[in-house]
Design an enzyme around this catalytic site. Structure first.
Site, PDB file in Angstrom:
ATOM      1  N   LYS A  94      56.881  64.852  35.711  1.00 12.29           N
ATOM      2  CA  LYS A  94      58.030  64.386  36.511  1.00 12.29           C
ATOM      3  C   LYS A  94      58.982  63.532  35.666  1.00 12.29           C
ATOM      4  O   LYS A  94      60.184  63.721  35.711  1.00 12.29           O
ATOM      5  CB  LYS A  94      57.563  63.545  37.714  1.00 12.29           C
ATOM      6  CG  LYS A  94      56.689  64.301  38.698  1.00 12.29           C
ATOM      7  CD  LYS A  94      56.373  63.465  39.941  1.00 12.29           C
ATOM      8  CE  LYS A  94      55.577  62.203  39.642  1.00 12.29           C
ATOM      9  NZ  LYS A  94      54.201  62.455  39.147  1.00 12.29           N
TER      10      LYS A  94
ATOM     11  N   ARG B 262      55.428  58.361  47.971  1.00 13.09           N
ATOM     12  CA  ARG B 262      54.048  58.694  47.596  1.00 13.09           C
ATOM     13  C   ARG B 262      53.147  58.790  48.826  1.00 13.09           C
ATOM     14  O   ARG B 262      51.998  59.170  48.710  1.00 13.09           O
ATOM     15  CB  ARG B 262      53.460  57.566  46.755  1.00 13.09           C
ATOM     16  CG  ARG B 262      53.792  57.508  45.272  1.00 13.09           C
ATOM     17  CD  ARG B 262      52.941  58.405  44.453  1.00 13.09           C
ATOM     18  NE  ARG B 262      52.363  57.906  43.219  1.00 13.09           N
ATOM     19  CZ  ARG B 262      52.966  57.566  42.113  1.00 13.09           C
ATOM     20  NH1 ARG B 262      54.272  57.540  42.053  1.00 13.09           N
ATOM     21  NH2 ARG B 262      52.293  57.224  41.045  1.00 13.09           N
TER      22      ARG B 262
ATOM     23  N   ARG C 233      49.095  61.074  26.503  1.00 13.12           N
ATOM     24  CA  ARG C 233      50.482  60.634  26.700  1.00 13.12           C
ATOM     25  C   ARG C 233      50.732  59.289  26.015  1.00 13.12           C
ATOM     26  O   ARG C 233      49.909  58.376  26.089  1.00 13.12           O
ATOM     27  CB  ARG C 233      50.691  60.515  28.210  1.00 13.12           C
ATOM     28  CG  ARG C 233      52.028  60.052  28.649  1.00 13.12           C
ATOM     29  CD  ARG C 233      52.308  60.545  30.030  1.00 13.12           C
ATOM     30  NE  ARG C 233      51.646  59.767  31.068  1.00 13.12           N
ATOM     31  CZ  ARG C 233      51.849  59.976  32.371  1.00 13.12           C
ATOM     32  NH1 ARG C 233      52.649  60.942  32.772  1.00 13.12           N
ATOM     33  NH2 ARG C 233      51.236  59.247  33.261  1.00 13.12           N
TER      34      ARG C 233
ATOM     35  N   ARG D 180      49.721  53.854  28.313  1.00 19.35           N
ATOM     36  CA  ARG D 180      49.727  53.049  29.530  1.00 19.35           C
ATOM     37  C   ARG D 180      48.298  52.687  29.915  1.00 19.35           C
ATOM     38  O   ARG D 180      47.403  53.526  29.810  1.00 19.35           O
ATOM     39  CB  ARG D 180      50.350  53.859  30.668  1.00 19.35           C
ATOM     40  CG  ARG D 180      51.856  53.830  30.672  1.00 19.35           C
ATOM     41  CD  ARG D 180      52.445  54.845  31.611  1.00 19.35           C
ATOM     42  NE  ARG D 180      51.816  54.892  32.927  1.00 19.35           N
ATOM     43  CZ  ARG D 180      52.233  55.684  33.918  1.00 19.35           C
ATOM     44  NH1 ARG D 180      53.280  56.473  33.738  1.00 19.35           N
ATOM     45  NH2 ARG D 180      51.620  55.699  35.072  1.00 19.35           N
TER      46      ARG D 180
ATOM     47  N   ARG E 129      43.606  58.108  40.158  1.00 16.47           N
ATOM     48  CA  ARG E 129      44.995  58.394  40.533  1.00 16.47           C
ATOM     49  C   ARG E 129      45.134  59.820  41.072  1.00 16.47           C
ATOM     50  O   ARG E 129      45.900  60.075  41.991  1.00 16.47           O
ATOM     51  CB  ARG E 129      45.926  58.171  39.342  1.00 16.47           C
ATOM     52  CG  ARG E 129      46.111  56.681  39.040  1.00 16.47           C
ATOM     53  CD  ARG E 129      46.708  56.449  37.674  1.00 16.47           C
ATOM     54  NE  ARG E 129      48.024  56.992  37.538  1.00 16.47           N
ATOM     55  CZ  ARG E 129      48.566  57.389  36.377  1.00 16.47           C
ATOM     56  NH1 ARG E 129      47.875  57.286  35.259  1.00 16.47           N
ATOM     57  NH2 ARG E 129      49.773  57.870  36.350  1.00 16.47           N
TER      58      ARG E 129
HETATM   59  P1  AMP Z   1      53.756  56.406  38.035  1.00 12.01           P
HETATM   60  O1  AMP Z   1      54.409  55.921  36.809  1.00 12.01           O
HETATM   61  O2  AMP Z   1      54.714  57.037  39.015  1.00 12.01           O
HETATM   62  O3  AMP Z   1      52.559  57.285  37.768  1.00 12.01           O
HETATM   63  O4  AMP Z   1      53.185  55.103  38.804  1.00 12.01           O
HETATM   64  C1  AMP Z   1      52.221  54.256  38.198  1.00 12.01           C
HETATM   65  C2  AMP Z   1      51.543  53.408  39.259  1.00 12.01           C
HETATM   66  O5  AMP Z   1      52.519  52.600  39.922  1.00 12.01           O
HETATM   67  C3  AMP Z   1      50.857  54.174  40.388  1.00 12.01           C
HETATM   68  O6  AMP Z   1      49.537  54.574  40.056  1.00 12.01           O
HETATM   69  C4  AMP Z   1      50.884  53.148  41.513  1.00 12.01           C
HETATM   70  O7  AMP Z   1      49.904  52.137  41.322  1.00 12.01           O
HETATM   71  C5  AMP Z   1      52.237  52.496  41.309  1.00 12.01           C
HETATM   72  N1  AMP Z   1      53.311  53.225  42.055  1.00 12.01           N
HETATM   73  C6  AMP Z   1      54.382  53.877  41.531  1.00 12.01           C
HETATM   74  N2  AMP Z   1      55.153  54.397  42.482  1.00 12.01           N
HETATM   75  C7  AMP Z   1      54.546  54.066  43.658  1.00 12.01           C
HETATM   76  C8  AMP Z   1      54.838  54.345  45.031  1.00 12.01           C
HETATM   77  N3  AMP Z   1      55.915  55.064  45.389  1.00 12.01           N
HETATM   78  N4  AMP Z   1      53.975  53.851  45.964  1.00 12.01           N
HETATM   79  C9  AMP Z   1      52.914  53.111  45.637  1.00 12.01           C
HETATM   80  N5  AMP Z   1      52.559  52.837  44.373  1.00 12.01           N
HETATM   81  C10 AMP Z   1      53.368  53.303  43.386  1.00 12.01           C
END
Ligand code: AMP
Length: 214
Positions: free
Chosen positions: A13, A88, A127, A160, A171
């Protein structure tokens, strides 16, 4: 154009969102990036969010919804945006619907990037992200020219914290449980464009732009 990029962690994404930003000249709104910036800055929001992120859980809906609502009202959003990592949960999707209604706006597309689960762990584990500019690499599939350094700005690249294997599995489970139901939520509204997320990055991008008609 207002669009959502939906897909499990590791589906690509973030990579595709950056290409879409260039093509469409609209901002990428990544809640993950916004939260990581808050964690890095040590804000109260960042400190709270970190506890959830480190475990691979979702940050509570009310925190995220407030963050996005405020972001969507900024001036750079008037021509549209690419939502990456939001919504999400069904609660977040419903809140987004209400925010858009209040702004007299609507969504144009929900791109569902589809990648087999067995590929995702491999992708995420390799990554690397630039600490300065956020550019992304993969140790096997798209390495930077100098190990540990970003090609674009020379900054250090890092893994990360939540990209480590145990957290990744959590996740993915959270995605299946809480986020995958959004596909039928948006399918019922006729917005879903399913795009295979496997293959080369430019090829996936072509599939997305074809699906969007841009
Ligand atoms: P991402 O970079 O989108 O994979 O997000 C990394 C982490 O941030 C996720 O595993 C969640 O802990 C938190 N996170 C990001 N976006 C959201 C969202 N829309 N709702 C809840 N937690 C989020």
């Amino acid at each position: 154009m207002r669009l959502i990029l939906l897909g499990p962690p590791g589906a690509g994404k973030g990579t595709q969102a950056k290409l879409l930003v260039e093509r469409l000249q609209i901002p990428q709104i990544s809640t993950g990036d916004m939260l990581r910036a808050a964690v890095k800055d040590g804000t109260p929001l960042g400190r709270e969010a970190k506890q959830y992120m480190d475990r691979g859980s979702l940050v509570p809906d009310e925190i995220i919804i407030g963050l996005v609502r405020e972001r969507l009202q900024r001036a750079d959003c008037t021509r549209g945006y690419i939502l990456d990592g939001f919504p999400r949960t069904v609660t977040q999707a419903e809140a987004l619907g209400k925010t858009l209604e209040a702004l007299h706006a609507s969504l144009d597309h929900v791109v569902s990037l589809e990648v087999p689960t067995e590929d995702l762990v491999l992708r995420i584990a390799g990554r690397r992200t630039c600490r300065n500019c956020g550019d992304m690499y993969h140790v096997r599939f798209s390495p930077s020219k100098t190990d540990g350094r970003c090609d674009a700005c020379g900054g250090p690249t890092y893994q990360r914290d939540d990209d480590r294997e145990e957290t990744v599995r959590r996740r993915l489970a959270v995605y299946a449980d809480q986020t995958a139901p959004l596909i039928s939520f948006y399918e019922a509204r006729g917005l879903v464009r399913r795009v295979p997320g496997t293959g080369e990055i430019p090829e996936i991008f072509r599939r997305i732009t074809a699906a969007l008609g841009t």
